[in-house]
Design a protein around this motif. Structure first.
Motif, PDB file in Angstrom:
ATOM      1  N   SER A 377       0.958  -1.233   0.131  1.00  0.00           N
ATOM      2  CA  SER A 377      -0.020  -0.017  -0.002  1.00  0.00           C
ATOM      3  C   SER A 377       1.091   1.171   0.024  1.00  0.00           C
ATOM      4  CB  SER A 377      -0.804  -0.016   1.046  1.00  0.00           C
ATOM      5  OG  SER A 377      -1.842  -0.915   1.233  1.00  0.00           O
ATOM      6  N   GLN A 378       0.113   2.300  -0.270  1.00  0.00           N
ATOM      7  CA  GLN A 378       0.961   3.494  -0.196  1.00  0.00           C
ATOM      8  C   GLN A 378       0.986   4.189   1.260  1.00  0.00           C
ATOM      9  OE1 GLN A 378       2.797   4.350  -2.696  1.00  0.00           O
ATOM     10  NE2 GLN A 378       1.978   3.642  -4.411  1.00  0.00           N
ATOM     11  N   SER A 383      -3.451   0.327  -2.191  1.00  0.00           N
ATOM     12  CA  SER A 383      -3.040   0.352  -3.479  1.00  0.00           C
ATOM     13  C   SER A 383      -3.306  -1.026  -4.243  1.00  0.00           C
ATOM     14  CB  SER A 383      -1.635   0.660  -3.647  1.00  0.00           C
ATOM     15  OG  SER A 383      -1.040   0.612  -4.958  1.00  0.00           O
ATOM     16  N   THR A 385      -2.836  -1.744  -7.232  1.00  0.00           N
ATOM     17  CA  THR A 385      -1.888  -1.926  -8.120  1.00  0.00           C
ATOM     18  C   THR A 385      -0.738  -2.773  -7.374  1.00  0.00           C
ATOM     19  OG1 THR A 385      -2.614   0.079  -9.618  1.00  0.00           O
ATOM     20  CG2 THR A 385      -0.357  -0.924 -10.010  1.00  0.00           C
ATOM     21  N   GLN A 413      -4.186   9.571  -6.904  1.00  0.00           N
ATOM     22  CA  GLN A 413      -3.927  10.109  -5.602  1.00  0.00           C
ATOM     23  C   GLN A 413      -4.999  11.014  -4.756  1.00  0.00           C
ATOM     24  OE1 GLN A 413      -0.194  11.874  -6.504  1.00  0.00           O
ATOM     25  NE2 GLN A 413       1.000   9.939  -6.082  1.00  0.00           N
TER      26      GLN A 413
END
Lengths: 566, 418
Positions: A377-378, A383, A385, A413
């Motif tokens: 994850s960010q 995330s 992706t 974002q």
């Protein structure tokens, strides 16, 4: 102390120079001499250095603990081994150099360790004799002390040349320091910064049964077995077996490997393998926005990888379960700190306790665990992706290309925009760009199924007030949620074949890309063994190909070492 | 042994939800109280329950499946009524002013001159000290200072400890006193501790909305030294439920706070008997979403910081409520809000200042003797049959509790430990 420091520099140089001499000498030691702590040098026949694998931090720590005891503290910063793209860190260890700064760190740690080993509290365990004068050199006693230690550190007997060098070093230092132990301390420091310790030096000789192929010698096999199955240095039993030439005998090697896999220490090896396979180095730099994720704190960050490893060990080692259960099991382990993130009760105030999610819970397998979800994850958001890519690359061995450098991430974002409330909607806007769509088609349909877990793996059903759609698909198979993804993964042949491939790569420290047939055969055996991780590693450890090195024709001459007689 | 909160294992709460009446996110309601619609249209921020049998909530929640609910107390503070009405003459004077008021006007004027500051300091400090190293806070009974002014307003928060219709007339166990009316209109409230101490600077603050005592108590609570949990058993209805068992206990487990210093819901706590811990077993009933317990002794840990035996920090005392009871209102966001009340021994009220001793008097300027005199003046409970004097004051603390998993002490361990 000043004298010690001056001599220490000398020790570094001497130790480095002794690398090749020592290695070659070990290769040429006659079988009968290998049982002793010191091998006698003889003219080079055919052995060659075929690989030098730098110890990882865990291997270094485990080796020190095994040789000197767990109370010897290892304090310092380790230069990391760089992971090659789409490969294991184990493969990177073959290509890992040590920078001057990194060597300084190793030197500092070595001095610190040596000082502890020969301090008043510990020296009695390692010095088997009484020097004639505690304030002076005593070559005989130094020899008796350093030879066995050197055997464990270099994973083979010291050559005569090496032993003489280190004993001389101890003697030279005993004078200025006015201490016999001070001399030993310097010699041990030198051993600890020797490439023979910091690198697993693998040597091989021509295999008469397979022309054009080299076979690892006994000591290299001992190291390979030990680091693969226990992630630590060979113990006395393995070194004795190597000295007796038992490890080149398939039957005897298999017997020893079986014992190692059955040992409690196999857990350490399994932990190391999955730590490498699942890119746990990402936990080292994990950071989360504390305002967005109030349940994330230092304790949670530390517990996340441990929870995954405990689940893995419990399922695969303790219970001897099927590898595929890692993606479907509802069993895990909890701490109080993690209990808050998961919103589940934890009885024990401190430590770990087992926990079983209710049937039908979406926390299925390691894909539903906070650790996996958080590292992919960010900092401030989930995330799909990254998660989808991790599933493809790590668990199915399907490399996904890196994004181009000029990607516009604005759409994904924009997490607070209620016009695009969910990640699915934001990503659909992002992939309207054809340059992005190709890769996102591989990753996002997988990762979007995990969207009911936020950036630290906490459960949620909405994002920005909009319901989250957890549907996903993997290669045309449609599913829902982490449980659905876990089931699809468990049923996919790519999943278990990937594990077999990674196990082989881990043992040999080289990718298995060119060994398709071998991986396929190993995978079939994996299936026949009920996808048992113990059986898989036993197969790898006893695989003849694990100890064979193909000689690239053009490099044969270049890799041969012939400096022993200089 | 286990008695985890409610009927499911896992819950999900929006962060900080318990502070206000923030709605619970749709779909996040997994268990217990959170699985229901709001039980009241609103609740008072910082107030006591407005709900009563005569004032039923609009909609009641579904009870927890196993009848068990767990909470951790996230707010435990004195319930002052903010504003200046309570103390129209300002807050109680500091010890320095107390001393000056004992002097003739001319002498006061002289000492107030800047040139005489040193003399004034010396003299008011001496006023705080007694013979044999005694001082006004450690030995407040040795001094006879004028009582602090009491709260003059008719409004105060608390519980009616003397019965629904009692008018504060006094009886065999209580002393006559004026009752408060809550800001929401509830009559007959007993809180003489508030009357006696509600005008101190520590309680009232410079702006009339709360002083250091309130923030300090919350800080002690956040630090985990007083962590309290509430465990309810036998809750099968929020409309009407008799025989609810209430475990109101301290736990050694520290709360986990978010980055804003607020307790996080859904954490686990264990009730054990290590250290100075207390486990109060109360019995009560629920009517229209309000839990009320029968009078019983309630004892709760009170640790004043961390430190050695020669230091004030680390001293341990207790909140001891004689004939104590809880009245807690179930909130739509899953939390509990209400009061704990009872009679407290007079000295217990000033134990913090008393532990501070000379420092509390001279550095903080607290006149413990005046405070004690005020408490004696307003004492209304635990009448001594021999002297006829009341030895305790009615008291109340505001409680805010949020959902938590509470692991109660095993039965066998409880038996063995007692």
């Amino acid at each position: 102390m000043k004298s010690i420091r001056r001599l220490s520099s000398l020790a570094l140089i001497c130790a480095s120079a002794s690398l090749l001499a020592g290695t070659v000498a070990s290769l040429t030691a006659p079988a009968g001499a290998q049982g002793t702590a010191v091998a006698s040098a003889s003219p080079i026949d055919a052995p060659q250095i075929v690989a030098m694998r730098r110890l990882t931090e865990a291997q270094y720590r485990n080796a020190i603990a095994d040789i000197f005891g767990p109370d010897i503290k290892v304090a310092g910063r380790f230069e990391p081994v760089v992971r090659p793209v789409h490969e294991l860190i184990a493969s990177g260890s073959r290509e890992a150099a040590i920078s001057p700064l990194g060597l300084e760190q190793f030197d500092s740690m070595a001095r610190n360790i040596a000082a502890q080993v020969f301090d008043e509290k510990h020296s009695g365990q390692f010095i088997p004799c009484h020097p004639q004068d505690n304030a002076k050199a005593d070559d005989a006693c130094a020899t008796a002390t350093l030879a066995p230690l050197g055997r464990y550190l270099f994973r083979r007997p010291l050559t005569t040349q090496e032993l003489v060098l280190y004993v001389k070093m101890a003697g030279l230092a005993a004078g200025p320091t006015g201490s016999f132990n001070g001399g030993l301390e310097l010699a041990l420091s030198a051993m600890l910064v020797s490439p023979n310790f910091l690198y697993i030096v693998e040597t091989a000789q021509p295999d008469p049964a397979h022309p054009g192929v080299l076979a690892l010698d006994n000591y290299s096999r001992a190291a390979r077995l030990s680091f693969t199955l226990w992630n630590s240095t060979p113990n006395a039993v393995l070194l004795d077996a190597a000295a007796a030439g038992r490890l080149t005998d398939p039957a005897q090697l298999a017997e020893i490997a079986r014992g190692m896999v059955a040992s409690p220490r196999f857990e350490q090896g399994v932990r190391a393998f999955f730590t490498d396979m699942l890119l746990f180095e990402r936990f080292d730099n994990l950071s989360k926005d504390p305002v967005l994720f109030p349940y994330y704190n230092a304790q949670v960050g530390q517990a996340m990888p441990e929870q995954m490893l405990r689940t893995i060990v419990d399922e695969l080692v303790t219970r001897g379960g099927d590898y595929r259960q890692l993606f479907t099991t509802n069993r895990t382990w909890m701490t109080r700190a993690l209990g808050g993130l998961y919103q589940v009760p934890v009885h024990k105030s401190a430590g770990w306790e087992p926990y079983t999610f209710a049937p039908g819970d979406d926390r299925a397998g390691i894909l539903g665990q906070a650790g996996f979800l958080a590292i992919y994850s960010q900092t401030g958001r989930s995330s799909p992706t990254l998660r989808g890519r991790a599933v493809r690359e790590l668990l199915m061995c399907q490399p996904v290309p890196n994004p181009p450098g000029n990607v516009n991430f604005t759409a994904v974002q924009d997490t607070k925009n209620k016009a695009v409330p969910t990640a699915r909607i934001r990503l659909s806007a992002h992939v309207t760009d054809d340059n992005c769509a190709g890769c996102h088609k591989l990753t996002d349909p997988v990762g979007l199924s995990l969207e009911r877990f936020d950036g630290i793996g906490s459960w949620r059903t909405t994002e920005n007030g909009a319901p989250i759609d957890p549907s996903g698909n993997l290669d045309k198979t449609v599913f829902s949620g982490a449980a659905g993804l876990g089931k699809v993964l468990a049923e996919s042949p790519d999943t278990h074949q990937c594990a077999a491939s990674r196990a082989l790569e881990y043992a040999r420290a080289m990718p298995s890309d060119d060994d398709g047939d071998l991986v396929e055969a190993l995978d079939k055996q994996f299936a026949a063994d009920g996808y048992s991780i113990k059986a898989l590693f036993l197969r790898v450890a006893t695989l003849p190909e694990n100890y064979q090195v193909k000689i690239p024709a053009l490099q044969t001459g270049a890799t041969r070492v012939s400096m022993a007689n200089q | 042994m286990s008695n985890m909160h409610s009927n499911h294992d896992r819950r999900s709460f929006p962060t900080g939800w318990w502070r206000g009446a923030r709605p619970v996110a749709s779909g996040a309601l997994a268990i217990g109280l959170l699985a229901v619609a709001p039980i009241a249209g609103h609740h008072l921020v910082g107030g006591s329950p407005a709900r009563s049998a005569e004032n039923p909530p609009a909609k009641l929640p579904a009870p927890p499946r196993d009848g068990t609910l767990g909470f951790v107390v996230a707010q435990f503070v004195s319930p002052i009524v903010p504003g200046n009405d309570a103390c129209p003459h300002g807050t109680a004077p500091r010890l320095r002013e107390e001393y000056l008021r004992t002097l003739p006007d001319a002498e006061q004027a002289r000492l107030r001159l800047k040139d005489n500051e040193k003399e004034l300091v010396s003299r008011w400090h001496a006023y705080a000290l007694g013979p044999n190293e005694t001082n006004v806070c450690s030995q407040p009974d040795m001094f006879t200072h004028t009582p602090y002014p009491g709260v003059e307003s008719r409004y105060g928060w608390g519980l009616n400890l003397g019965g629904r219709n009692a008018a504060g007339a006094g009886d065999n166990t209580t002393c006559a006193h004026d009752k408060f009316q809550s800001p929401t209109g509830e009559q007959g409230i007993d809180n003489q501790e508030y009357r006696a101490t509600g005008c101190t600077l520590e309680m009232r603050g410079v702006d009339g909305n709360g002083g250091d005592a309130l923030t300090g108590m919350q800080q002690f609570h956040n630090s985990g030294q007083w962590t309290q949990v509430i465990l309810l058993k036998g809750v099968h209805s929020f409309v009407h439920q008799d025989n609810v068992e209430v475990i109101y206990a301290n736990t050694a487990d520290r709360p986990i706070l978010d980055s804003k210093g607020q307790f996080l819901p859904g954490m686990s706590f264990t009730v054990n008997d290590t250290g100075a811990r207390h486990r109060n077993v109360l019995h009560g009933r629920i009517d229209n979403g309000v839990l009320t317990t029968e009078p019983a002794d309630i004892k709760l840990a009170q640790t004043w910081g961390q430190g050695g035996p020669r230091d004030i920090r680390g001293n341990r005392s207790a909140y001891h409520y004689h004939k104590g009871r809880l009245r807690l209102e179930f909130q739509p966001d899953g939390s509990l809000r209400g009061l704990v009340g009872g009679y407290r021994n007079l000295f217990d009220v000033i134990v913090s200042s008393s532990l501070g001793g000379e420092g509390a008097a001279i550095v903080a300027g607290i006149d413990c003797s005046a405070e004690m005199a005020s408490l004696k003046k307003y004492a209304d409970g635990m009448r001594d049959p021999k002297t006829g004097q009341c030895t305790a004051v009615s008291s109340a603390m505001r409680i805010g509790a949020i959902p938590a998993f509470v692991a109660d002490l095993p039965t066998a361990q409880r038996t063995a430990s007692r």
